[in-house]
Scaffold this motif. Structure first.
Motif, PDB file in Angstrom:
ATOM      1  N   ALA A  20       4.410 -30.300   5.343  1.00  0.00           N
ATOM      2  CA  ALA A  20       3.531 -31.632   4.159  1.00  0.00           C
ATOM      3  C   ALA A  20       4.737 -32.636   3.610  1.00  0.00           C
ATOM      4  O   ALA A  20       3.902 -33.827   2.872  1.00  0.00           O
ATOM      5  N   GLY A  21       5.337 -32.400   2.782  1.00  0.00           N
ATOM      6  CA  GLY A  21       6.235 -33.324   2.414  1.00  0.00           C
ATOM      7  C   GLY A  21       6.804 -32.437   0.339  1.00  0.00           C
ATOM      8  O   GLY A  21       7.094 -33.786   0.164  1.00  0.00           O
ATOM      9  N   ALA A  22       6.047 -31.434   0.344  1.00  0.00           N
ATOM     10  CA  ALA A  22       5.505 -30.719  -0.889  1.00  0.00           C
ATOM     11  C   ALA A  22       7.237 -30.419  -1.874  1.00  0.00           C
ATOM     12  O   ALA A  22       7.880 -29.986  -0.771  1.00  0.00           O
ATOM     13  N   SER A  23       7.332 -29.712  -2.255  1.00  0.00           N
ATOM     14  CA  SER A  23       7.341 -28.910  -3.256  1.00  0.00           C
ATOM     15  C   SER A  23       7.800 -27.727  -3.042  1.00  0.00           C
ATOM     16  O   SER A  23       6.961 -27.564  -3.546  1.00  0.00           O
ATOM     17  N   VAL A  24       8.468 -27.055  -2.646  1.00  0.00           N
ATOM     18  CA  VAL A  24       8.201 -25.859  -1.994  1.00  0.00           C
ATOM     19  C   VAL A  24       8.519 -24.914  -2.954  1.00  0.00           C
ATOM     20  O   VAL A  24      10.358 -24.766  -2.891  1.00  0.00           O
ATOM     21  N   VAL A  25       8.096 -24.222  -4.335  1.00  0.00           N
ATOM     22  CA  VAL A  25       8.489 -22.773  -4.610  1.00  0.00           C
ATOM     23  C   VAL A  25       8.166 -21.308  -4.026  1.00  0.00           C
ATOM     24  O   VAL A  25       6.707 -21.462  -4.206  1.00  0.00           O
ATOM     25  N   ALA A  26       8.581 -20.423  -3.940  1.00  0.00           N
ATOM     26  CA  ALA A  26       8.214 -19.517  -3.055  1.00  0.00           C
ATOM     27  C   ALA A  26       7.947 -18.431  -3.663  1.00  0.00           C
ATOM     28  O   ALA A  26      10.013 -18.403  -4.342  1.00  0.00           O
ATOM     29  N   TYR A  27       7.503 -17.481  -3.270  1.00  0.00           N
ATOM     30  CA  TYR A  27       7.356 -16.593  -4.486  1.00  0.00           C
ATOM     31  C   TYR A  27       7.705 -15.515  -3.559  1.00  0.00           C
ATOM     32  O   TYR A  27       7.158 -14.643  -2.664  1.00  0.00           O
ATOM     33  N   ARG A  28       8.606 -14.440  -3.736  1.00  0.00           N
ATOM     34  CA  ARG A  28       9.268 -13.550  -2.918  1.00  0.00           C
ATOM     35  C   ARG A  28       8.597 -12.077  -3.671  1.00  0.00           C
ATOM     36  O   ARG A  28       8.489 -11.716  -4.367  1.00  0.00           O
ATOM     37  N   ILE A  29       8.012 -10.987  -2.361  1.00  0.00           N
ATOM     38  CA  ILE A  29       7.135  -9.719  -2.373  1.00  0.00           C
ATOM     39  C   ILE A  29       7.705  -8.944  -1.996  1.00  0.00           C
ATOM     40  O   ILE A  29       7.671  -9.086  -0.743  1.00  0.00           O
ATOM     41  N   ASP A  30       7.476  -8.204  -2.355  1.00  0.00           N
ATOM     42  CA  ASP A  30       7.529  -6.642  -1.467  1.00  0.00           C
ATOM     43  C   ASP A  30       7.138  -6.783  -0.368  1.00  0.00           C
ATOM     44  O   ASP A  30       8.196  -5.936   1.192  1.00  0.00           O
ATOM     45  N   ALA A  31       6.124  -7.289  -0.129  1.00  0.00           N
ATOM     46  CA  ALA A  31       5.195  -7.004   1.005  1.00  0.00           C
ATOM     47  C   ALA A  31       5.803  -7.478   2.368  1.00  0.00           C
ATOM     48  O   ALA A  31       5.675  -7.287   3.579  1.00  0.00           O
TER      49      ALA A  31
ATOM     50  N   ASP B   8      12.088 -25.189  -1.307  1.00  0.00           N
ATOM     51  CA  ASP B   8      13.360 -26.175  -2.361  1.00  0.00           C
ATOM     52  C   ASP B   8      14.076 -24.569  -3.416  1.00  0.00           C
ATOM     53  O   ASP B   8      15.011 -24.947  -4.158  1.00  0.00           O
ATOM     54  N   ALA B   9      13.123 -23.594  -4.178  1.00  0.00           N
ATOM     55  CA  ALA B   9      13.495 -22.832  -4.728  1.00  0.00           C
ATOM     56  C   ALA B   9      12.695 -21.313  -4.457  1.00  0.00           C
ATOM     57  O   ALA B   9      11.564 -21.599  -4.232  1.00  0.00           O
ATOM     58  N   VAL B  10      13.565 -20.370  -5.170  1.00  0.00           N
ATOM     59  CA  VAL B  10      12.646 -18.922  -4.600  1.00  0.00           C
ATOM     60  C   VAL B  10      12.843 -18.211  -5.735  1.00  0.00           C
ATOM     61  O   VAL B  10      14.045 -18.269  -6.118  1.00  0.00           O
ATOM     62  N   VAL B  11      11.744 -17.206  -6.373  1.00  0.00           N
ATOM     63  CA  VAL B  11      11.124 -16.722  -7.245  1.00  0.00           C
ATOM     64  C   VAL B  11      10.731 -15.245  -7.141  1.00  0.00           C
ATOM     65  O   VAL B  11      10.114 -14.915  -5.759  1.00  0.00           O
ATOM     66  N   ASP B  12      11.321 -14.438  -8.101  1.00  0.00           N
ATOM     67  CA  ASP B  12      10.860 -13.568  -8.092  1.00  0.00           C
ATOM     68  C   ASP B  12      10.184 -12.587  -9.418  1.00  0.00           C
ATOM     69  O   ASP B  12       9.990 -11.321  -9.007  1.00  0.00           O
ATOM     70  N   SER B  13       9.539 -13.484  -9.534  1.00  0.00           N
ATOM     71  CA  SER B  13       8.838 -12.895 -11.201  1.00  0.00           C
ATOM     72  C   SER B  13       7.762 -13.964 -11.406  1.00  0.00           C
ATOM     73  O   SER B  13       8.386 -14.845 -11.033  1.00  0.00           O
TER      74      SER B  13
END
Length: 216
Positions: free
Chosen positions: A177-188, A198-203
């Motif tokens: 879509a051309g958005a800025s994407v923040v990926a939320y890392r979850i164990d599942a 654009d960024a990967v976070v885990d909390s």
């Protein structure tokens, strides 16, 4: 960035932990017992679209009606009794409002399920828009359609939005879509492809910081 588009399952609530277990242990063995399906293939899809996908790709051994009934019964338990809310969500939404950013809840889940979450956690009226994939007649994630629709509903360009997603298909959809994407890392979801983000976070704290950084 002018708006933040939040996925629900796996981001706002920890439902993916329960859905992944249900899909792996119950629904996939019943629907496609002969196939080894990677859960990343169906993550982020509406449950009706999951059935269509499984039918087209593998051939299913249960009816659509039975498939849907199992999902609906499981959803009532997951959203009504089990899920917990993203820590600090209320504060994050308040900060975004203070900064003039619009917000939308954008989910592949139907409105009935979304409504249970909103009512249970007192979130009714907290988002500028609440959008289900059922609202549009378009391709599901990883297609960008639902995020493009959400941006249009908020009156902003998709390129001016931050998408917060956890699934491989959702991350890909936000990027397309051309958005800025923040990926939320979850164990599942394990070791999925998060490279389009654009960024990967885990909390929750890191998610908040990353979103606010982009709004600033």
């Amino acid at each position: 960035m002018q708006a933040v588009l939040f996925d629900m399952d796996g981001v706002l609530v920890d439902s993916e932990d329960y859905w992944v277990r249900f899909e792996r242990e119950e629904i996939l063995p019943a629907a496609v017992p002969h196939a080894d399906v990677d859960l990343a293939e169906i993550s982020g899809m509406n449950y009706r679209e999951i059935y269509d996908y499984l039918e087209d790709e593998y051939g299913t051994e249960i009816t659509r009606e039975e498939f849907v009934d199992r999902f609906v019964a499981t959803a009532e338990e997951i959203y009504g009794e089990r899920v917990t809310l993203l820590d600090g969500l209320g504060n994050l939404l308040a900060e975004l409002e203070d900064r003039g950013a619009s917000t939308a809840l954008v989910s592949s889940s139907p409105h009935d399920w979304i409504g249970v979450v909103l009512e249970r956690f007192g979130l009714e009226g907290e988002f500028d828009r609440v959008i289900s994939a059922d609202d549009i007649d378009a391709a599901s994630k990883p297609a960008p359609d639902v995020f493009e629709f959400a941006a249009d509903e908020l009156g902003v360009a998709a390129a001016d939005c931050v998408v917060v997603e956890d699934s491989e298909n959702g991350i890909a959809a936000g990027a397309r879509a051309g958005a800025s994407v923040v990926a939320y890392r979850i164990d599942a979801h394990g070791d999925i492809d998060r490279s389009p983000a654009d960024a990967v976070v885990d909390s929750p704290a890191a998610l908040r910081a990353s979103v606010l950084e982009r709004i600033e």
